[in-house]
Design a protein around this motif. Structure first.
Motif, PDB file in Angstrom:
ATOM      1  N   MET A   1      -7.423  11.181   2.928  1.00 40.71           N
ATOM      2  CA  MET A   1      -6.036  11.007   2.624  1.00 40.71           C
ATOM      3  C   MET A   1      -5.489   9.759   2.193  1.00 40.71           C
ATOM      4  N   ILE A   2      -4.692   9.649   1.129  1.00 37.25           N
ATOM      5  CA  ILE A   2      -4.150   8.689   0.296  1.00 37.25           C
ATOM      6  C   ILE A   2      -2.934   8.125   1.035  1.00 37.25           C
ATOM      7  N   LEU A   3      -2.709   6.946   1.482  1.00 39.35           N
ATOM      8  CA  LEU A   3      -1.587   6.381   2.136  1.00 39.35           C
ATOM      9  C   LEU A   3      -1.074   5.367   0.935  1.00 39.35           C
ATOM     10  N   THR A   4       0.238   5.560   0.590  1.00 38.85           N
ATOM     11  CA  THR A   4       0.965   4.802  -0.408  1.00 38.85           C
ATOM     12  C   THR A   4       1.708   3.629   0.366  1.00 38.85           C
ATOM     13  N   ILE A   5       1.747   2.555  -0.089  1.00 39.85           N
ATOM     14  CA  ILE A   5       2.508   1.412   0.435  1.00 39.85           C
ATOM     15  C   ILE A   5       3.576   0.880  -0.997  1.00 39.85           C
TER      16      ILE A   5
ATOM     17  N   GLN B   1       4.835  11.485  -3.850  1.00 40.55           N
ATOM     18  CA  GLN B   1       5.483  12.679  -4.059  1.00 40.55           C
ATOM     19  C   GLN B   1       4.702  13.726  -5.098  1.00 40.55           C
ATOM     20  N   PHE B   2       4.118  12.890  -6.084  1.00 35.30           N
ATOM     21  CA  PHE B   2       3.364  13.737  -6.788  1.00 35.30           C
ATOM     22  C   PHE B   2       2.007  14.170  -6.150  1.00 35.30           C
ATOM     23  N   LEU B   3       1.721  13.514  -5.263  1.00 34.49           N
ATOM     24  CA  LEU B   3       0.299  14.214  -4.479  1.00 34.49           C
ATOM     25  C   LEU B   3       0.638  15.313  -3.777  1.00 34.49           C
ATOM     26  N   ARG B   4       1.833  15.357  -3.293  1.00 38.92           N
ATOM     27  CA  ARG B   4       2.497  16.252  -2.340  1.00 38.92           C
ATOM     28  C   ARG B   4       2.669  17.606  -3.330  1.00 38.92           C
ATOM     29  N   ALA B   5       3.032  17.450  -4.381  1.00 43.29           N
ATOM     30  CA  ALA B   5       3.236  18.415  -5.271  1.00 43.29           C
ATOM     31  C   ALA B   5       2.131  19.197  -5.709  1.00 43.29           C
ATOM     32  N   PHE B   6       0.847  18.554  -5.435  1.00 42.38           N
ATOM     33  CA  PHE B   6      -0.548  18.768  -5.739  1.00 42.38           C
ATOM     34  C   PHE B   6      -0.885  19.574  -4.534  1.00 42.38           C
ATOM     35  N   ASP B   7      -0.256  19.407  -3.440  1.00 42.39           N
ATOM     36  CA  ASP B   7      -0.596  19.767  -2.362  1.00 42.39           C
ATOM     37  C   ASP B   7      -1.964  18.920  -1.539  1.00 42.39           C
ATOM     38  N   ALA B   8      -1.692  17.799  -1.935  1.00 46.27           N
ATOM     39  CA  ALA B   8      -2.902  16.782  -1.366  1.00 46.27           C
ATOM     40  C   ALA B   8      -2.134  15.941  -0.063  1.00 46.27           C
ATOM     41  N   GLU B   9      -3.193  15.457   0.577  1.00 48.98           N
ATOM     42  CA  GLU B   9      -2.716  14.885   1.969  1.00 48.98           C
ATOM     43  C   GLU B   9      -2.311  13.339   1.431  1.00 48.98           C
ATOM     44  N   THR B  10      -1.090  13.078   2.046  1.00 48.97           N
ATOM     45  CA  THR B  10      -0.622  11.761   1.695  1.00 48.97           C
ATOM     46  C   THR B  10       0.259  11.550   2.997  1.00 48.97           C
TER      47      THR B  10
ATOM     48  N   VAL C   1      -8.113   6.157   1.010  1.00 45.11           N
ATOM     49  CA  VAL C   1      -7.677   5.372  -0.191  1.00 45.11           C
ATOM     50  C   VAL C   1      -6.083   4.766   0.184  1.00 45.11           C
ATOM     51  N   LEU C   2      -6.002   3.536  -0.074  1.00 42.81           N
ATOM     52  CA  LEU C   2      -4.671   2.670   0.152  1.00 42.81           C
ATOM     53  C   LEU C   2      -4.114   2.529  -1.216  1.00 42.81           C
ATOM     54  N   ASN C   3      -3.180   2.948  -1.386  1.00 48.29           N
ATOM     55  CA  ASN C   3      -2.337   2.772  -2.703  1.00 48.29           C
ATOM     56  C   ASN C   3      -1.322   1.948  -2.533  1.00 48.29           C
ATOM     57  N   ILE C   4      -1.044   0.428  -3.263  1.00 44.83           N
ATOM     58  CA  ILE C   4       0.008  -0.464  -3.143  1.00 44.83           C
ATOM     59  C   ILE C   4       0.665  -0.203  -4.502  1.00 44.83           C
TER      60      ILE C   4
ATOM     61  N   THR D   1      -8.972   0.634  -2.198  1.00 41.42           N
ATOM     62  CA  THR D   1      -7.793   0.029  -2.759  1.00 41.42           C
ATOM     63  C   THR D   1      -7.271   0.418  -3.987  1.00 41.42           C
ATOM     64  N   ALA D   2      -6.258   0.947  -4.162  1.00 37.77           N
ATOM     65  CA  ALA D   2      -5.658   1.265  -5.631  1.00 37.77           C
ATOM     66  C   ALA D   2      -4.549   0.600  -5.826  1.00 37.77           C
ATOM     67  N   LEU D   3      -4.309  -0.352  -6.697  1.00 39.18           N
ATOM     68  CA  LEU D   3      -3.222  -1.169  -6.911  1.00 39.18           C
ATOM     69  C   LEU D   3      -2.503  -0.930  -8.092  1.00 39.18           C
ATOM     70  N   ASP D   4      -1.146  -0.619  -8.241  1.00 38.11           N
ATOM     71  CA  ASP D   4      -0.434  -0.824  -9.154  1.00 38.11           C
ATOM     72  C   ASP D   4       1.004  -1.798  -9.004  1.00 38.11           C
ATOM     73  N   ILE D   5       0.445  -3.186  -9.321  1.00 39.14           N
ATOM     74  CA  ILE D   5       1.343  -4.139  -8.994  1.00 39.14           C
ATOM     75  C   ILE D   5       1.674  -4.978 -10.224  1.00 39.14           C
ATOM     76  N   HIS D   6       2.439  -6.059 -10.217  1.00 36.15           N
ATOM     77  CA  HIS D   6       2.500  -6.505 -11.628  1.00 36.15           C
ATOM     78  C   HIS D   6       1.470  -7.308 -11.978  1.00 36.15           C
ATOM     79  N   GLY D   7       1.577  -7.609 -13.306  1.00 36.82           N
ATOM     80  CA  GLY D   7       0.329  -8.201 -14.006  1.00 36.82           C
ATOM     81  C   GLY D   7      -0.084  -9.670 -13.326  1.00 36.82           C
ATOM     82  N   GLU D   8       0.926 -10.349 -13.301  1.00 35.21           N
ATOM     83  CA  GLU D   8       0.836 -11.851 -12.648  1.00 35.21           C
ATOM     84  C   GLU D   8       0.529 -11.869 -11.436  1.00 35.21           C
ATOM     85  N   GLN D   9       0.877 -10.776 -10.418  1.00 33.15           N
ATOM     86  CA  GLN D   9       0.209 -10.697  -9.176  1.00 33.15           C
ATOM     87  C   GLN D   9      -1.246 -10.359  -9.119  1.00 33.15           C
TER      88      GLN D   9
END
Ligand SMILES: O=P(O)(O)OC[C@@]1(O)O[C@H](CO)[C@@H](O)[C@@H]1O
Length: 302
Positions: free
Chosen positions: A1-5, A45-54, A129-132, A156-164
């Motif tokens: 399962m992918i948890l998004t924060i 939202q996209f993962l649910r549209a693919f029918d994935a667990e999140t 997988v934990l996505n921030i 861990t899967a990150l999409d945070i700002h470059g400076e951080q």
């Protein structure tokens, strides 16, 4: 399962007007909509549209926070948000005479102690997988991301700002910068696909296993421990780019969590984003992650 924060969610307001924006007079819209947004929320939202667990978590508050929870329920996205007193922010995209204007609020001030509640929520769900994703609200720093990322036995899967990204002590299995974020993280000026490859590899060497670089109309690049893959964008009629990068990340993580190859992950990422840019706002209910996978061309770069 992918948890998004999503530490700093948003209600995304998208407005269309037929003429260009002008200061000093009232202009009238020809179309408008509200969507729940913020990078992690979009990924869920996209993962649910693919029918994935999140499960989507993060920090919400006030009437805008209430809207997000209701809207995600409508999309069948399970949520477990941590509450705060101040309202969640409202971000506005205006499409005016062919130009896209975007105004993002900074978000409500939060007390850093809220990170303890986010960690407890993540531990309760025990994701693979934990996505921030997204910006941090005033009051939080990259230290919060380090604490959350290292609080469990998850990837861990990150999409945070470059400076951080460059301030982190804890690495990550996946990161998804766009070109602006890559430039901010590495100092490399990106004017070509080769520059992007150089910057993405530099970022990878800072402790990230896979770097998925979203390159707008140029497509996407995936740097893996073995190689650098590049896929041009598909030729579609793009009407709105909000959420396109998040849909790429959702596609790649969907494939990654199932143990699919890096080639498949990049093809899925490009296939999904080509569907999302065809609609207004960051949401898309009818998404098939693999619909256009056979149309995506891949190059392995030296
Ligand atoms: O201000 P941030 O957190 O950097 O970005 C937030 C945001 O612009 O990103 C999403 C699209 O990727 C939108 O849903 C949302 O409004």
């Amino acid at each position: 399962m992918i948890l998004t924060i999503t530490p700093n969610p948003a209600v995304d307001q998208t407005v269309q007007i037929e003429e260009d924006l002008e200061a000093g007079r009232v202009q009238r819209s020809t179309g408008a909509q509200f969507d729940s947004g913020g990078n992690g929320i979009n990924v869920s939202q996209f993962l649910r549209a693919f029918d994935a667990e999140t499960v989507a978590t993060g920090i919400t508050g006030g009437f805008t926070g209430y809207f997000i929870e209701q809207d995600l329920a409508d999309y069948d996205v399970p949520t477990d948000f941590v509450g705060t007193d101040e309202p969640t922010r409202l971000n506005t995209t205006i499409h005016a005479a062919g130009n896209e204007y975007k105004l993002n609020q900074s978000g409500p001030d939060v007390d850093p102690s809220i990170v303890d509640d986010i960690i407890a929520t993540a531990q309760d769900h025990d994701p693979d997988v934990l996505n921030i994703g997204g910006s941090l609200p005033p009051g939080l720093s990259s230290d919060a991301v380090d604490r959350i990322a290292s609080a469990g036995d998850w990837e861990t899967a990150l999409d945070i700002h470059g400076e951080q990204l460059v301030e982190l002590d804890h690495g990550a299995e996946y990161v998804k910068p766009n070109e602006v974020e890559l430039e901010a993280a590495t100092g490399v000026d990106i004017d070509s696909i080769d520059d992007c490859a150089q910057a993405a590899r530099e970022l990878q060497s800072m402790g990230f296993e896979r770097v998925l670089a979203s390159m707008g109309s140029e497509g996407a690049m995936l740097v893996t421990p073995e190689e650098t893959l590049y896929a041009p964008a598909l030729d579609v009629d793009a009407v709105d780019t909000v959420g396109a990068g998040d849909s790429m990340f959702a596609g790649a993580l969907w494939a990654y969590e199932q143990g699919r190859s890096d080639e498949d992950a990049l093809k899925t990422a490009v296939s999904v984003s080509s569907q999302v840019v065809e609609v207004h706002g960051p949401s898309a209910r009818d998404l098939d992650p693999e619909a256009r996978i056979d149309d995506v061309r891949l190059w392995s770069m030296r």
